[in-house]
Enzyme design. Structure first.
Site, mmCIF file in Angstrom:
data_model
loop_
_atom_site.group_PDB
_atom_site.id
_atom_site.type_symbol
_atom_site.label_atom_id
_atom_site.label_comp_id
_atom_site.label_asym_id
_atom_site.label_seq_id
_atom_site.Cartn_x
_atom_site.Cartn_y
_atom_site.Cartn_z
ATOM 1 N N HIS A 17 0.825 -1.217 0.000
ATOM 2 C CA HIS A 17 0.000 0.000 0.000
ATOM 3 C C HIS A 17 0.858 1.265 0.000
ATOM 4 O O HIS A 17 2.055 1.248 0.313
ATOM 5 C CB HIS A 17 -0.916 0.006 1.226
ATOM 6 C CG HIS A 17 -0.161 0.015 2.526
ATOM 7 N ND1 HIS A 17 0.418 1.157 3.060
ATOM 8 C CD2 HIS A 17 0.136 -0.987 3.389
ATOM 9 C CE1 HIS A 17 1.030 0.853 4.189
ATOM 10 N NE2 HIS A 17 0.881 -0.442 4.418
ATOM 11 N N GLU A 90 -2.119 -6.867 7.689
ATOM 12 C CA GLU A 90 -0.772 -6.867 8.251
ATOM 13 C C GLU A 90 -0.733 -7.709 9.520
ATOM 14 O O GLU A 90 -1.762 -8.029 10.120
ATOM 15 C CB GLU A 90 -0.326 -5.425 8.537
ATOM 16 C CG GLU A 90 1.088 -5.270 9.065
ATOM 17 C CD GLU A 90 2.151 -5.820 8.132
ATOM 18 O OE1 GLU A 90 2.238 -7.054 8.002
ATOM 19 O OE2 GLU A 90 2.909 -5.014 7.556
#
Length: 217
Positions: A17, A90
Site C-alpha cells: 500500500h 498486516e
C-alpha cells in the site's frame, strides 16, 4: 506450499500500500486501520498506471483502508473489481501497535531485541510470522489458481504480510524470510510460475519487469 497451481506462466504481483502518516512517524501499524496520506494516494495512482500495463486479470486486497484504497486506484484504470480479504491484513502486533520503534525498544526492550535478532516473537502479544503466512498464503494461492495460463494476479497488502507470503510460496524456511528485504510504500514484488514452482522475479520494484537476458532465464 511451493507451487499450488497446475497452469504455466502465471504471475503474482504483491503490491504494498501507499504511504500513511504512521509510516512517516515510524509507528507500528499492524492491523490498525490507517488512511493513506495525500502522498500515499499519489503513489498509488502512479503505480497503478504502471501495473495496468501488465494487464492483470484479478485484484485481491487486504480489507484495511490503506490497502483497499491503493487497490482502488488500479481498479479505476483497469476496470477490474477488487476482492477484499481480512486474511491479507498486516501482522497483528498487539501492544506494539501505535508505538514508534523507540517507544517499543523502551517498553519492550528484550522482546524488541529478540525480534531484531530474528527470533520468532509474538510482538506485543500478537501473531508469529508463520501464522501470518498460514492465513495469507492460501488466499493468494487460491486466487492465483483461478487465473488462466499466463494470467496475472495483483495482491495489495502490507510489507510484513507480503514478505511472509513470498517466503512461504518459495518454500523457504521461516528463519530465512528476513533475507527478503522490506518493501517501499507502493512498490511491489513479482512471483512467476515455472516448472518447479514459484520463483521471485522482481523484489521491491517500482518499474515494470524487464526480461532476464542471460543464462539463468
Amino acid at each position: 506450499m511451493n507451487g499450488g497451481t497446475t497452469g504455466r506462466g502465471r504471475r503474482i504481483v504483491l503490491w504494498r500500500h501507499g504511504q500513511t502518516s504512521w509510516n512517516v512517524e515510524r509507528r507500528f501499524q499492524g492491523t490498525t486501520d490507517i488512511d493513506l496520506t495525500e502522498t500515499g494516494v499519489a503513489q498509488a495512482r502512479r503505480a497503478a498506471r504502471l501495473l495496468a500495463a501488465l494487464k492483470p486479470h484479478a485484484i485481491v486486497a487486504s480489507d484495511l483502508r490503506r490497502a483497499r484504497d491503493t487497490a482502488a486506484e488500479l481498479a479505476t484504470v483497469t476496470g477490474l473489481k477488487v476482492t477484499t480479504h481480512p486474511a491479507l491484513r498486516e501482522t497483528y502486533a498487539g501492544e506494539w501497535q501505535g508505538l514508534t520503534h523507540e517507544e517499543i525498544a523502551g517498553r519492550f526492550g528484550e522482546q524488541y531485541a529478540a525480534w531484531k535478532r530474528g527470533e520468532p516473537v509474538r510482538r506485543g502479544g500478537g501473531e508469529l510470522e508463520t501464522e501470518v503466512a498460514d492465513r495469507a498464503a492460501p488466499v493468494v494461492l487460491d486466487h492465483a489458481g483461478r487465473l488462466p495460463d499466463g494470467g496475472t494476479l495483483v495482491v495489495v497488502s502490507h510489507g510484513g504480510t507480503i514478505r511472509t507470503t513470498i517466503g512461504r510460496l518459495l518454500g523457504l524456511e521461516s528463519r530465512s524470510w528476513e533475507a527478503l528485504g522490506g518493501l517501499t510504500n507502493c512498490c511491489w514484488s513479482v512471483l512467476g510460475e515455472g516448472a518447479r514452482g514459484w520463483r521471485l522475479l522482481e523484489h521491491n520494484a517500482g518499474s515494470l519487469p524487464e526480461p532476464v537476458l542471460g543464462d539463468d532465464d
